[in-house]
Scaffold this motif. Structure first.
Motif, PDB file in Angstrom:
ATOM      1  N   HIS A 158      33.897  37.126  26.009  1.00 49.76           N
ATOM      2  CA  HIS A 158      34.724  35.849  25.715  1.00 49.76           C
ATOM      3  C   HIS A 158      34.732  35.177  26.912  1.00 49.76           C
ATOM      4  CE1 HIS A 158      37.319  37.053  22.375  1.00 49.76           C
ATOM      5  NE2 HIS A 158      36.771  38.326  22.476  1.00 49.76           N
ATOM      6  N   GLN A 159      34.127  33.904  26.841  1.00 47.40           N
ATOM      7  CA  GLN A 159      34.296  33.010  27.699  1.00 47.40           C
ATOM      8  C   GLN A 159      35.628  32.255  28.153  1.00 47.40           C
ATOM      9  OE1 GLN A 159      30.518  30.313  27.844  1.00 47.40           O
ATOM     10  NE2 GLN A 159      30.297  31.137  25.739  1.00 47.40           N
ATOM     11  N   LEU A 160      36.360  32.038  27.082  1.00 47.87           N
ATOM     12  CA  LEU A 160      37.787  31.611  27.453  1.00 47.87           C
ATOM     13  C   LEU A 160      38.867  32.641  28.160  1.00 47.87           C
ATOM     14  CD1 LEU A 160      39.916  29.413  26.623  1.00 47.87           C
ATOM     15  CD2 LEU A 160      40.829  30.978  24.685  1.00 47.87           C
ATOM     16  N   PRO A 161      39.132  32.165  29.389  1.00 47.76           N
ATOM     17  CA  PRO A 161      39.668  33.302  30.045  1.00 47.76           C
ATOM     18  C   PRO A 161      41.056  33.703  29.827  1.00 47.76           C
ATOM     19  CG  PRO A 161      39.715  31.057  31.137  1.00 47.76           C
ATOM     20  CD  PRO A 161      38.737  30.809  29.723  1.00 47.76           C
ATOM     21  N   ARG A 162      41.698  34.929  29.980  1.00 45.54           N
ATOM     22  CA  ARG A 162      42.804  35.447  29.675  1.00 45.54           C
ATOM     23  C   ARG A 162      43.138  36.227  30.828  1.00 45.54           C
ATOM     24  NH1 ARG A 162      44.008  33.294  25.015  1.00 45.54           N
ATOM     25  NH2 ARG A 162      42.798  32.912  23.206  1.00 45.54           N
ATOM     26  N   THR A 163      44.667  36.609  30.874  1.00 49.49           N
ATOM     27  CA  THR A 163      44.917  37.833  31.818  1.00 49.49           C
ATOM     28  C   THR A 163      44.375  38.973  31.012  1.00 49.49           C
ATOM     29  OG1 THR A 163      47.096  37.993  30.604  1.00 49.49           O
ATOM     30  CG2 THR A 163      46.954  36.506  32.304  1.00 49.49           C
ATOM     31  N   TRP A 164      44.398  40.011  32.214  1.00 52.36           N
ATOM     32  CA  TRP A 164      43.942  41.321  31.497  1.00 52.36           C
ATOM     33  C   TRP A 164      44.752  41.887  30.300  1.00 52.36           C
ATOM     34  CZ3 TRP A 164      45.377  46.324  30.793  1.00 52.36           C
ATOM     35  CH2 TRP A 164      44.573  47.369  30.555  1.00 52.36           C
ATOM     36  N   HIS A 165      46.241  41.801  30.240  1.00 56.50           N
ATOM     37  CA  HIS A 165      46.752  42.088  29.099  1.00 56.50           C
ATOM     38  C   HIS A 165      46.581  41.400  27.873  1.00 56.50           C
ATOM     39  CE1 HIS A 165      48.945  44.474  32.324  1.00 56.50           C
ATOM     40  NE2 HIS A 165      49.151  45.149  31.368  1.00 56.50           N
ATOM     41  N   GLN A 166      46.369  40.078  28.067  1.00 53.33           N
ATOM     42  CA  GLN A 166      46.075  39.165  26.924  1.00 53.33           C
ATOM     43  C   GLN A 166      44.769  39.400  26.542  1.00 53.33           C
ATOM     44  OE1 GLN A 166      46.470  35.318  28.927  1.00 53.33           O
ATOM     45  NE2 GLN A 166      48.682  34.812  28.187  1.00 53.33           N
ATOM     46  N   ALA A 167      43.765  39.766  27.415  1.00 57.63           N
ATOM     47  CA  ALA A 167      42.401  40.318  26.845  1.00 57.63           C
ATOM     48  C   ALA A 167      42.520  41.388  25.981  1.00 57.63           C
ATOM     49  CB  ALA A 167      41.360  40.278  28.074  1.00 57.63           C
ATOM     50  N   ALA A 168      43.350  42.412  26.373  1.00 58.16           N
ATOM     51  CA  ALA A 168      43.176  43.578  25.724  1.00 58.16           C
ATOM     52  C   ALA A 168      43.845  43.416  24.269  1.00 58.16           C
ATOM     53  CB  ALA A 168      44.100  44.718  26.446  1.00 58.16           C
ATOM     54  N   GLY A 169      45.024  42.263  24.170  1.00 51.90           N
ATOM     55  CA  GLY A 169      45.355  42.021  22.919  1.00 51.90           C
ATOM     56  C   GLY A 169      44.500  41.289  22.284  1.00 51.90           C
TER      57      GLY A 169
END
Length: 285
Positions: A158-169
């Motif tokens: 995923h190139q669109l950055p997210r926080t760790w919890h957002q990434a997990a979701g």
């Protein structure tokens, strides 16, 4: 995952029972590759009502993808259809714009709509408009997942950055999970995957870091007990090799897991956005 095809509307529909506010609902649908559903025609409205009834939500309300995004009282769907073009009826005493703060639309089990505060939480539907979705070798319709023969898993960067919890979701929304390294060979796989996205091509603050699926599960105690998202220690999972001088808990706020470009482990600040890698076992549903 969780979608049902509605042939009368030529659409795939999924009911999310766990309530969310309007923005979170819209984000969740987006992460699934769909949109927050609106009752934009009679066939779709009927399908939504039938699903609500089957889940005993007939007396409750759900968020729709209709919002006053341009000006107060001018409601339209996410894809730009004005409310005036839809065959919907208002519930009694609606719209009332309570406290001058009701810019989102809900629907009840009687197919009546009402304006609501977008910060309220309600169940919601996600919709995908293509009836021609085909399942690939990874067991998903998402062609960004690619099977890696060396591990038997599929991965998506995923190139669109997210926080760790957002990434997990985001990974969960795709029927996957943040990648877990189970062997030195899998570390090499992720290193090679990361190398396909050079630092100068990533529009992020930390282009040398990609988040994966482990964290200091008891971050408030700050005890450095690193576990995978499935509750295993790193050693039990099969890989516990940290990059040089890591973990260092920089500034006392690094409690989430990542790798750097050498494929080795790194601690990272949970609320800082970064790229991330999802993993999907072929049998994962």
């Amino acid at each position: 995952m969780g979608y049902e095809y509605v042939p009368e509307a030529d659409i795939w529909l999924r009911l999310h029972i766990v309530p969310a506010d309007w923005q979170e609902a819209r984000l969740r649908c987006h992460l699934e590759g769909g949109v927050l559903a609106s009752p934009s025609n009679s066939a779709l409205t009927k399908a939504m009502i039938d699903m609500m009834s089957s889940k005993e939500l007939i007396m409750k309300k759900i968020f729709t993808g209709i919002q006053a995004v341009v000006a107060k009282g001018h409601f339209m769907t996410i894809d730009g259809i004005p409310l005036s073009n839809l065959s919907l009826r208002w519930a009694d005493n609606e719209p009332n714009n309570a406290n001058n703060n009701e810019d989102c639309l809900t629907m009840n089990g009687e197919s009546e709509v009402a304006d609501a505060n977008c910060a309220d939480v309600c169940p919601f539907f996600c919709a995908k408009k293509s009836s021609k979705m085909t399942v690939n070798k990874c067991g998903t319709t998402d062609d960004e997942y690619h099977l890696e023969p060396r591990t038997g898993s599929c991965y998506k960067f995923h190139q669109l950055p997210r926080t760790w919890h957002q990434a997990a979701g985001a990974c969960f929304s795709e029927g996957a999970h943040l990648a877990i390294i189970n062997s030195p060979e899998e570390s090499q796989v992720l290193k090679e995957l990361f190398a396909k996205y050079p630092q100068n091509t990533l529009r992020v603050k930390y282009p040398h870091v990609a988040m994966i699926g482990f964290w200091d599960w008891n971050e408030h105690a700050r005890n450095g007990e690193w576990l995978t998202i499935f509750g295993e220690t790193l050693a039990a999972a099969g890989f516990s090799t940290w990059s040089a001088n890591e973990p260092n808990n920089a500034f006392g706020i690094e409690f989430c897991g990542s790798i750097v470009r050498d494929g080795l482990l790194n601690d990272f600040e949970c609320n800082t956005s970064a790229v991330f890698i999802c993993e999907r076992e072929r049998a994962y549903k």
